[in-house]
Design a protein around this motif. Structure first.
Motif, mmCIF file in Angstrom:
data_model
loop_
_atom_site.group_PDB
_atom_site.id
_atom_site.type_symbol
_atom_site.label_atom_id
_atom_site.label_comp_id
_atom_site.label_asym_id
_atom_site.label_seq_id
_atom_site.Cartn_x
_atom_site.Cartn_y
_atom_site.Cartn_z
ATOM 1 N N PHE A 1 0.804 -1.214 0.000
ATOM 2 C CA PHE A 1 0.000 0.000 0.000
ATOM 3 C C PHE A 1 0.842 1.271 0.000
ATOM 4 C CE2 PHE A 1 -2.915 -3.208 1.666
ATOM 5 C CZ PHE A 1 -3.861 -3.127 0.673
ATOM 6 N N ASP A 2 2.149 1.113 -0.225
ATOM 7 C CA ASP A 2 3.012 2.271 -0.378
ATOM 8 C C ASP A 2 2.826 2.782 -1.803
ATOM 9 O OD1 ASP A 2 4.972 4.103 -0.495
ATOM 10 O OD2 ASP A 2 6.614 2.672 -0.582
ATOM 11 N N LYS A 3 1.968 3.796 -1.963
ATOM 12 C CA LYS A 3 1.524 4.141 -3.309
ATOM 13 C C LYS A 3 2.411 5.156 -4.020
ATOM 14 C CE LYS A 3 -1.764 1.517 -4.452
ATOM 15 N NZ LYS A 3 -1.387 0.490 -5.401
ATOM 16 N N ASN A 4 3.373 5.738 -3.330
ATOM 17 C CA ASN A 4 4.195 6.722 -4.024
ATOM 18 C C ASN A 4 5.378 6.050 -4.710
ATOM 19 O OD1 ASN A 4 5.725 8.796 -4.937
ATOM 20 N ND2 ASN A 4 5.564 10.011 -3.076
ATOM 21 N N PRO A 5 5.314 5.898 -6.051
ATOM 22 C CA PRO A 5 6.355 5.137 -6.727
ATOM 23 C C PRO A 5 7.722 5.820 -6.713
ATOM 24 C CG PRO A 5 4.865 6.101 -8.314
ATOM 25 C CD PRO A 5 4.299 6.402 -6.964
ATOM 26 N N TYR A 6 7.765 7.114 -6.371
ATOM 27 C CA TYR A 6 9.055 7.799 -6.403
ATOM 28 C C TYR A 6 9.838 7.622 -5.108
ATOM 29 C CZ TYR A 6 7.782 9.904 -10.760
ATOM 30 O OH TYR A 6 7.441 10.080 -12.070
ATOM 31 N N GLN A 7 9.186 7.049 -4.084
ATOM 32 C CA GLN A 7 9.881 6.921 -2.807
ATOM 33 C C GLN A 7 10.435 5.530 -2.545
ATOM 34 O OE1 GLN A 7 7.139 8.416 0.031
ATOM 35 N NE2 GLN A 7 7.739 10.534 -0.299
ATOM 36 N N HIS A 8 10.300 4.622 -3.527
ATOM 37 C CA HIS A 8 10.827 3.271 -3.314
ATOM 38 C C HIS A 8 12.344 3.312 -3.197
ATOM 39 C CE1 HIS A 8 7.045 1.686 -5.476
ATOM 40 N NE2 HIS A 8 6.821 2.042 -4.232
ATOM 41 N N HIS A 9 12.868 2.492 -2.287
ATOM 42 C CA HIS A 9 14.311 2.426 -2.166
ATOM 43 C C HIS A 9 14.878 1.615 -3.319
ATOM 44 C CE1 HIS A 9 18.290 1.797 -0.560
ATOM 45 N NE2 HIS A 9 18.028 2.831 0.221
ATOM 46 N N VAL A 10 16.034 2.013 -3.800
ATOM 47 C CA VAL A 10 16.576 1.388 -5.012
ATOM 48 C C VAL A 10 16.822 -0.117 -4.813
ATOM 49 C CG1 VAL A 10 18.977 1.955 -4.528
ATOM 50 C CG2 VAL A 10 18.227 1.694 -6.873
ATOM 51 N N TYR A 11 17.139 -0.554 -3.580
ATOM 52 C CA TYR A 11 17.404 -1.984 -3.368
ATOM 53 C C TYR A 11 16.127 -2.809 -3.358
ATOM 54 C CZ TYR A 11 22.126 -0.645 -2.612
ATOM 55 O OH TYR A 11 23.360 -0.141 -2.814
ATOM 56 N N MET A 12 14.984 -2.150 -3.225
ATOM 57 C CA MET A 12 13.730 -2.900 -3.243
ATOM 58 C C MET A 12 13.126 -2.941 -4.642
ATOM 59 S SD MET A 12 13.455 -4.161 -0.380
ATOM 60 C CE MET A 12 11.826 -4.872 -0.551
ATOM 61 N N THR A 13 13.868 -2.489 -5.650
ATOM 62 C CA THR A 13 13.332 -2.512 -7.008
ATOM 63 C C THR A 13 14.298 -3.245 -7.935
ATOM 64 O OG1 THR A 13 14.462 -0.516 -7.712
ATOM 65 C CG2 THR A 13 12.349 -0.219 -6.642
ATOM 66 N N SER A 14 13.892 -3.386 -9.181
ATOM 67 C CA SER A 14 14.720 -4.108 -10.138
ATOM 68 C C SER A 14 15.919 -3.270 -10.585
ATOM 69 C CB SER A 14 13.884 -4.507 -11.335
ATOM 70 O OG SER A 14 13.324 -3.359 -11.905
ATOM 71 N N ALA A 15 16.074 -2.029 -10.055
ATOM 72 C CA ALA A 15 17.246 -1.224 -10.404
ATOM 73 C C ALA A 15 18.392 -1.468 -9.420
ATOM 74 C CB ALA A 15 16.882 0.255 -10.435
ATOM 75 N N GLY A 16 18.197 -2.332 -8.433
ATOM 76 C CA GLY A 16 19.257 -2.663 -7.480
ATOM 77 C C GLY A 16 20.420 -3.350 -8.162
ATOM 78 N N LYS A 17 21.564 -3.393 -7.472
ATOM 79 C CA LYS A 17 22.784 -3.916 -8.096
ATOM 80 C C LYS A 17 22.630 -5.379 -8.506
ATOM 81 C CE LYS A 17 26.912 -1.452 -6.970
ATOM 82 N NZ LYS A 17 27.576 -0.922 -5.822
#
Lengths: 173, 286
Positions: free
Chosen positions: B29-45
């Protein structure tokens, strides 16, 4: 014991890689998406304590979420699945003592019971996942087709993986 | 105390279960897509690294189609260049006597080329991962296009990789207009067909016909004015009588994205600065 843990760790990594690199890119007719990584939850030993089942299910779901940018959807569905897994198995196989090994497989449960078990798990998981995914964009007809086709595709692939694995084990023996 | 411990042990499963469900729901329910941490997305290392490896193999699959599209675009651009050169020549000749210098065209936009390493079109909220990050000058809210049309907008930026919000994501609304017409509306995907989107809130007085091209309006800072987005395929029934809703066939083929261009705008930071200054001043006045 350690051997089993390592085996399951390797299975975990393999399932995550297979899902994110191969199966996530498959989408038959715009509807059917195979969710094959639940094979890991299916194969967890029945003797494993429920708290551990919940933990590894949650972690598995979270890993898939991080890869496929589905915030928390798989994690929630996997946790619910981990809770229901044993009850589903008991539905078709009431006495655990009759199992030849603690790991559910075609041999330890028998082919028909195993297939019923895998089909139920696939159906429950696909239902949970697509309900969570389409929470805000609700469209009943589309959702139903998605659940039905994805369940079928997942079931077919899971059966194929299992029969490949059991045949290889027979050769080894 | 003993009773408490017994209680905790007896119901430990429910505590563990509730704990995981709560964590999942926090993510969900975290609806703000700009606040996701980079490690929790597919852009992580790690995640992007694995996608990068698989992309090294799969990037060869669509080369033929990509090449054809590039050739076509090249031909079109060459035509445009030739006609512009001719036009420029005319102007130079005409103003030669007036000693008027022809202006060097202002180029406020710069392109950064990137490869798509992960993409989805089957989900209700789609994201794309590309192999350029903050090291290459990417920042959140930059627009992304490919040779055919609009792709999405940069959302989470890692060091070497970034995640985009795809145009196929209802969280992304794009300001568009009918080509040759100043009436604008808002383009949004309805979650059904990856080739179709809706143009909403087009004023009733706007003139259009099926087959007209839809272009970006240039009102958002992400995309320059006049980039092709799609073609009008028909109109939809709406509840609100003051606006049209049109069905748009998108020009971008999201199932075969390979190389994309991130639009880095030199002006956007300046415009933004002006805007924030203005609002700050207004706030102070109030």
């Amino acid at each position: 014991m350690l051997k089993t843990v390592i085996q399951f760790f390797i299975l975990y990594v393999l399932m995550v890689l297979a899902q994110v690199i191969v199966f996530n890119r498959i989408c038959l007719f715009g509807y059917a998406v195979p969710l094959v990584f639940i094979y890991f939850i299916i194969k967890l030993p029945v003797t494993l304590h429920i708290n551990w089942v919940l933990t590894v299910s949650f972690l598995l779901g979270l890993t898939i979420d991080v890869f496929s940018d589905t915030q928390g959807m798989n994690a929630l569905a996997c946790t619910l699945m981990g809770l229901m897994r044993k009850s589903v198995l008991h539905l078709y196989f009431p006495r655990e003592d009759d199992m030849t090994s603690s790991q559910p497989s075609m041999r330890s449960l028998g082919v028909s019971v195993y297939l019923k078990y895998v089909f139920s798990i696939s159906l429950i998981y696909c239902t949970l996942f697509f309900f969570i995914e389409n929470f805000s964009l609700f469209n009943p007809g589309r959702l139903f087709i998605k659940i039905a086709s994805s369940t079928l595709l997942t079931f077919i692939i899971l059966t194929a993986i299992e029969s490949l694995r059991s045949r290889r084990n027979e050769k080894r023996l | 105390m003993r009773n408490l411990v017994d209680f905790l042990i007896k119901y430990s499963t429910w505590f563990v279960f509730t704990f995981y469900v709560i964590i999942s729901c926090i993510f969900l329910f975290d609806k703000n897509p700009y606040q996701h941490h980079v490690y929790m997305t597919s852009a992580g290392k790690l995640t992007a690294g694995i996608y990068d490896m698989s992309h090294n193999v799969t990037s060869y699959f669509n080369l033929r189609e990509t090449n054809e599209e590039l050739q076509l675009q090249n031909a079109r651009l060459e035509e445009e260049l030739l006609s512009m050169k001719a036009e420029l020549q005319q102007y130079q000749e005409r103003y030669h006597a007036d000693t008027m210098t022809v202006f060097e065209p202002v180029r406020p936009y710069k392109f950064i080329i990137a490869s798509v390493i992960n993409n989805s079109i089957s989900r209700p909220y789609n994201h794309i991962t590309i192999n350029k990050g903050s090291k290459d000058g990417l920042r959140p809210e930059m627009g992304v296009i490919d040779q055919n049309g609009i792709v999405g907008v940069v959302n989470v930026v890692g060091e070497n990789y970034s995640r985009l919000i795809s145009l196929l994501n209802p969280n992304f609304r794009l300001s568009c207009k009918v080509k040759g017409n100043e009436a604008f509306g808002s383009l949004v995907w309805d979650g059904k067909d990856p080739q179709m989107a809706l143009l909403e809130e087009l004023p009733r007085h706007a003139v259009y016909k099926t087959g007209d091209t839809i272009v970006t309006s240039g009102y958002s800072l992400m995309f320059p004015d006049g980039l092709p987005v799609g073609i009008i395929a028909g109109s939809e029934k709406t509840i609100d009588d003051n606006f049209y809703t049109l069905r748009i066939k998108l020009l971008t083929d999201f199932s075969r994205l390979s190389t994309v261009r991130v639009i880095s705008s030199e002006m956007s930071s300046e415009i933004k600065e002006v805007e924030t200054n203005n609002t700050e001043k207004n706030n102070q006045k109030n």
